[in-house]
Design a protein around this motif. Structure first.
Motif, mmCIF file in Angstrom:
data_model
loop_
_atom_site.group_PDB
_atom_site.id
_atom_site.type_symbol
_atom_site.label_atom_id
_atom_site.label_comp_id
_atom_site.label_asym_id
_atom_site.label_seq_id
_atom_site.Cartn_x
_atom_site.Cartn_y
_atom_site.Cartn_z
ATOM 1 N N GLY A 52 -2.505 3.753 3.428
ATOM 2 C CA GLY A 52 -3.162 4.178 2.202
ATOM 3 C C GLY A 52 -4.664 4.004 2.224
ATOM 4 O O GLY A 52 -5.338 4.299 1.249
ATOM 5 N N ASP B 38 -10.301 6.530 -9.470
ATOM 6 C CA ASP B 38 -9.127 7.404 -9.389
ATOM 7 C C ASP B 38 -7.995 6.886 -10.243
ATOM 8 O O ASP B 38 -7.301 7.650 -10.919
ATOM 9 C CB ASP B 38 -8.649 7.494 -7.938
ATOM 10 C CG ASP B 38 -9.321 8.623 -7.210
ATOM 11 O OD1 ASP B 38 -10.185 9.264 -7.849
ATOM 12 O OD2 ASP B 38 -9.000 8.855 -6.040
ATOM 13 N N PRO C 181 -2.043 11.963 -3.655
ATOM 14 C CA PRO C 181 -2.843 11.421 -4.758
ATOM 15 C C PRO C 181 -4.083 10.680 -4.284
ATOM 16 O O PRO C 181 -5.111 10.695 -4.938
ATOM 17 C CB PRO C 181 -1.874 10.458 -5.456
ATOM 18 C CG PRO C 181 -0.537 10.915 -5.077
ATOM 19 C CD PRO C 181 -0.642 11.542 -3.733
ATOM 20 N N LEU C 182 -3.979 10.031 -3.118
ATOM 21 C CA LEU C 182 -5.130 9.277 -2.613
ATOM 22 C C LEU C 182 -6.167 10.177 -1.964
ATOM 23 O O LEU C 182 -7.268 9.753 -1.669
ATOM 24 C CB LEU C 182 -4.665 8.251 -1.574
ATOM 25 C CG LEU C 182 -3.962 7.008 -2.091
ATOM 26 C CD1 LEU C 182 -3.389 6.232 -0.926
ATOM 27 C CD2 LEU C 182 -4.928 6.148 -2.866
ATOM 28 N N VAL D 161 -2.971 -0.729 -2.245
ATOM 29 C CA VAL D 161 -4.119 -0.307 -1.443
ATOM 30 C C VAL D 161 -5.343 -1.126 -1.808
ATOM 31 O O VAL D 161 -6.077 -1.610 -0.947
ATOM 32 C CB VAL D 161 -4.391 1.199 -1.647
ATOM 33 C CG1 VAL D 161 -5.643 1.587 -0.885
ATOM 34 C CG2 VAL D 161 -3.211 2.007 -1.168
ATOM 35 N N LYS E 30 -4.943 9.396 -11.482
ATOM 36 C CA LYS E 30 -4.525 10.179 -10.319
ATOM 37 C C LYS E 30 -3.558 9.401 -9.439
ATOM 38 O O LYS E 30 -2.919 9.955 -8.565
ATOM 39 C CB LYS E 30 -5.745 10.548 -9.479
ATOM 40 C CG LYS E 30 -6.608 11.625 -10.095
ATOM 41 C CD LYS E 30 -7.810 11.861 -9.202
ATOM 42 C CE LYS E 30 -8.704 12.936 -9.787
ATOM 43 N NZ LYS E 30 -9.964 13.024 -9.054
ATOM 44 N N LEU E 31 -3.523 8.090 -9.636
ATOM 45 C CA LEU E 31 -2.739 7.238 -8.742
ATOM 46 C C LEU E 31 -1.662 6.505 -9.531
ATOM 47 O O LEU E 31 -1.856 6.189 -10.709
ATOM 48 C CB LEU E 31 -3.645 6.171 -8.145
ATOM 49 C CG LEU E 31 -4.536 6.540 -6.996
ATOM 50 C CD1 LEU E 31 -5.384 5.352 -6.616
ATOM 51 C CD2 LEU E 31 -3.701 6.967 -5.824
ATOM 52 N N ARG F 25 0.859 11.024 0.431
ATOM 53 C CA ARG F 25 -0.386 10.359 0.092
ATOM 54 C C ARG F 25 -1.380 11.277 -0.615
ATOM 55 O O ARG F 25 -2.554 10.927 -0.736
ATOM 56 C CB ARG F 25 -1.046 9.825 1.369
ATOM 57 C CG ARG F 25 -0.403 8.575 1.911
ATOM 58 C CD ARG F 25 -0.460 7.454 0.904
ATOM 59 N NE ARG F 25 -0.037 6.192 1.506
ATOM 60 C CZ ARG F 25 0.106 5.074 0.828
ATOM 61 N NH1 ARG F 25 -0.118 5.060 -0.476
ATOM 62 N NH2 ARG F 25 0.498 3.973 1.423
#
Lengths: 669, 210
Positions: free
Chosen positions: A199, B98, A336-337, B112, B103-104, A334
């Protein structure tokens, strides 16, 4: 224990060790156990050690002439010079796969070693991905293509020898160089995947792989150009690039790595195009596997594919499918990241130029891949239709056709010129938005010079529109590079009085990435300049007897006689051709045909050429009748061709300047 | 655990140089007949030794008692560290942004961002010139990082407690050395800081001045 069984055992160990390493790293990453992770890293090193051992075993077998091993017997003989005995290691299919494993594990070990402190979070994932790839190739060696497979009965006492076509200086470095380029792309791929899994998808992972990609790109370029030189000097048809599937296989990842090297700058600057960059890395890696697949499995017909093998084809197909599903699955997971942070603000910005550059490169890659694979697709369709006439009978796949160089040239020429235009335009545009006043200031010089370069050749009676367009664009782009350097130097000198040379080297060293990039562009311009010469190349086939002369452009070719000689390896017939310009002999060409005793039915063509900066006079001998002296010759005048090789040198020089970037200097572009 | 670095390279270099000297002596003075296959065999033997050594190191790495958390940054230049710090802080900020924008997912964000934060703290500490991390600090940092609710972070915390047991000696002497100086004690790790410090130099916690 024989060398053969020891070698097979080592390959089995490589296979098992890869499984262990994958297991340790995945478990270590999942449980965050430094012990397991360390075990995995050591496992990766151990795999490299084993691969190095297996490789040195096979080299030993070559050196000692152990013909009980099939591979050694097929690709060498005891009379071969020492150097070719060593390079015969990668001269055939099985050995080249082992060579692949060796390089792959070596690069993996180096990359992990260099980054294990800096990117500690990524390392276990990187190790796992790299070892999984090793696992695949080790599996191929173990189950399908064992280079150590021995003769069980009737052990021969002599070898068959390496194909004489491959006993050429360029051929020693061409395959390993392409290999280095191919294999080293697995490292960026592994880092990209590790970034996705963990991530941590910021620009950090790319900083560590940017140099790897540049490294791969350099070796791909060297490999491609050496392949071109080999074709030019060895095959005797007067050209260097025939869009052969295997050449294309090397070109495909070249396109995508160039695209990546450009688009990664946008991500660093503007936080955009994250998905795109990861995808480019995935595609580049995938293309290296496709390239290996095309050259190794023999599904595509080519001069130097290694013969057909359907088991290998299916295995590679499955592997590619796994890569696609795994990699793009991760990207989707992944997503969204990976959102973009900035937006394109104007079509007149450098970001947009980079974007167009990327589209064009990807178009090139897709086009070349499609055109290369098309005949094979047709063939597969035919097989499917034959096998299932009820379900697929309505499809008419048509005949398997050959897509030749003219087809490629027709579409690649405009694409190439568009890219050349972008090479010129891109650096002139500012990030975010370029204003009107800026535009005029930046573009006046290059445009004027470009137009001059388009018009000037007309007076030299060059009327090919492609040639003129190419000259014009070369002029335009050349001037933009000169302008960038000139302005940089002026700026430096205005800050601190210094000499011209000092200011220039200062530019190159302080902003390596930017000015190194410009030097690469300069090399590209020179190469295009060389390609433009194709527009007025002269190509003749003729029959001459000793004493006769032939008019070739501004030159006269005079046949001065034939010579027959032999050495311990081969019999040679050489023609002496005097090259006359304005009545004076400027050079004597000695094209020849060589018959190796090993392979008497495959004579090789030895080319001879008279090189100048402006053009090459190039002669190769097709047929010869010793009783009458009739010699069938192919004669060419290749204008500007040497600029391609010169451009290549400049390009590599620029790339080396870029590679020298220290990690902390990344922002100076 | 071996730490690949210059000593290892030096050793490898010495072995190679030694081999070459031996070769030259044998050929030049001993009059030995050395042929290409012999050299190949010697090389293969060397490679075998290397492979065996690496295999042994795999076993050694796995056989170590307990997990030793290796948080040292090794030989990395100050400049590179500053660079990385800047990058990490930016990455954390972007991630927070974010997350704020929706968004997450929370779990993604936590796992993370806690990894980034750990790394950032390590880097900042390395910049301060402290090579290794106080084990308690490591445990607290991971345990109390915003990710403690997520399953991944809980697991991390668990493995860290293991780490703590494994390496009690690594940093016990450090705080005592620090406590010799007068200054403000950090509320979370008890390290003494300069009087005018606003953040703890070990763990980054904000310091309250009386």
């Amino acid at each position: 224990m024989t060398i053969a069984s020891l070698g097979s055992l080592t390959i089995l160990l490589i296979f098992l060790m890869s499984i262990v390493t994958v297991g340790l790293s995945v478990a270590g990453a999942y449980r965050r156990s430094p012990r397991l992770i360390e075990g995995g890293v050591q496992g990766l090193y151990a795999t490299f050690g084993l691969a190095a051992f297996a490789s040195s075993l096979i080299v030993y077998a070559f050196l000692s002439g152990d013909f009980s091993i099939q591979y050694v017997q097929h690709t060498s003989d005891s009379a071969m010079p020492l150097f070719y005995k060593i390079t015969a290691f990668w001269g055939g299919l099985d050995g080249s796969l082992l060579f692949w494993v060796l390089l792959h594990t070596l690069f993996g070990a180096l990359a992990v070693r260099a980054n294990r402190k800096r990117h500690r979070e990524l390392i276990p994932h990187v190790v796992a991905v790299l070892s999984a790839i090793t696992l695949f190739f080790a599996g191929l060696l173990l189950f399908l293509k064992d280079p150590f497979a021995p003769y069980l009965i009737d052990i021969p006492t002599t070898g068959k020898g390496l194909n004489p076509l491959l006993q050429n200086f360029y051929m020693i470095f061409h395959p390993p160089s392409l290999y280095l380029g191919y294999v080293s792309l697995a490292v960026p791929y592994a880092f990209g995947m590790a970034a996705l899994i963990s991530g941590q998808v910021d620009a950090n992972w790319q900083r560590s792989v940017r140099r790897w990609v540049l490294f791969s790109w350099i070796f791909l370029s060297i490999g491609l150009i050496l392949g071109g030189l080999w074709a030019y000097e060895e095959l005797g048809w007067g050209g260097y690039w025939a869009w052969d599937p295997v050449e294309n296989a090397g070109l495909l990842p070249w396109f995508t790595t160039v695209a990546f090297l450009h688009s990664v700058m946008i991500q660093e600057r503007r936080g955009m195009m994250k998905v795109w960059n990861v995808s480019l890395i995935i595609i580049s890696f995938l293309l290296t596997i496709i390239g290996t697949f095309m050259t190794r499995s023999g599904v595509v017909q080519s001069v130097h594919a290694f013969g057909e093998d359907s088991d290998l084809a299916w295995t590679f197909g499955a592997f590619m499918l796994v890569i696609v599903v795994f990699s793009f699955g991760l990207v989707i997971w992944r997503r969204p990241l990976l959102r973009a942070r900035g937006e394109l603000e104007s079509a007149l910005s450098r970001e947009f130029a980079f974007l167009v550059n990327n589209w064009l490169f990807l178009t090139c890659a897709v086009f070349v891949l499609g055109a290369t694979m098309w005949p094979t697709f047709i063939e597969w369709m035919q097989i499917l239709v034959e096998r299932y006439p009820n379900a697929l009978g309505w499809i008419d796949p048509g005949e398997r056709m050959v897509i030749g160089p003219p087809f490629f040239n027709r579409y690649m020429r405009p694409l190439g010129l568009a890219l050349l235009l972008l090479t010129g335009v891109g650096p002139l545009l500012a990030w975010r938005k370029t204003t009107g006043a800026n535009l005029i200031k930046q573009f006046t010089g290059p445009l004027v010079f470009g137009v001059a370069c388009t018009i000037a050749p007309v007076f030299l009676e060059i009327d090919s529109p492609w040639g003129l367009a190419c000259f014009g664009l070369c002029g335009f782009t050349f001037w933009t590079i000169v302008q960038e350097f000139y302005r940089g130097i002026i700026l430096r000198r205005s800050r601190r009085p210094q000499g011209f040379i000092e200011a220039m080297s200062g530019l190159l060293l302080k902003a390596r990435r930017r000015y190194g990039g410009y030097v690469v562009h300069l090399g590209i311009v020179l190469m295009f300049f060389g390609w433009a010469g194709n527009a007025y190349k002269i190509e003749r086939k003729t029959q001459l007897q000793p004493g006769q002369s032939y008019e070739l452009g501004a030159y006269t070719i005079r046949h001065d006689g034939l010579r027959v000689t032999e050495d311990w390896q081969k019999e040679m017939i050489t023609a002496d051709l005097a090259v006359l310009k304005d009545g004076e002999v400027v050079d004597v060409l000695t094209p020849a045909r060589w018959w190796y005793y090993q392979l008497p039915d495959q004579p090789t063509t030895e080319v001879s050429r008279y090189m100048t900066a402006g053009e090459d006079v190039y002669a190769s001998m097709q047929e010869v009748d010793l009783s009458t002296g009739w010699t069938q010759l192919s004669l060419f005048i290749n204008p500007l061709i040497n600029w391609i090789w010169i451009g290549m040198m400049v390009m590599l020089g620029g790339a080396l300047v870029c590679v020298g970037t220290r990690k902390s200097e990344g922002d100076d572009d | 655990m071996t730490r690949p670095g210059r000593p290892a390279l030096l050793r490898a270099g010495l072995i190679i140089v030694g081999g070459v000297i031996l070769f030259v002596v044998l050929v030049g003075f001993g009059g030995a007949q050395v042929e290409a296959p012999t050299v190949g065999l010697a090389f293969a033997g060397t490679m075998l030794l290397y492979a065996l050594r690496r295999l042994f190191l795999v076993a050694a790495a796995l056989g170590r008692s307990g997990d030793v958390t290796d948080l040292g940054l090794g030989r990395v230049s100050k400049r590179e560290l500053r660079d990385e710090k800047r990058r990490l802080l930016r990455a954390i900020k972007e991630l927070e942004f974010d997350y704020g924008m929706g968004k997450l997912s929370k779990a993604d964000y936590e796992s993370v961002s806690s990894a980034y934060k750990m790394r950032a703290i390590e880097v900042m500490r390395a910049l301060e010139g402290n090579a290794d991390l106080h084990p308690e600090v490591a445990a607290i940092l991971r345990g109390e990082s915003p990710g403690s609710a997520g399953s991944a972070s809980a697991e991390a915390a668990e493995s860290d407690r293991g780490a703590e047991r494994g390496a009690p000696s690594a940093g016990t002497d450090e705080p005592s050395a620090a406590s010799a100086d007068a200054g403000t004690a950090c509320p979370s790790c008890e390290v003494k800081n300069d009087d005018d410090a606003r953040f703890c130099k070990h763990c980054g916690t904000a310091l309250e001045h009386a």
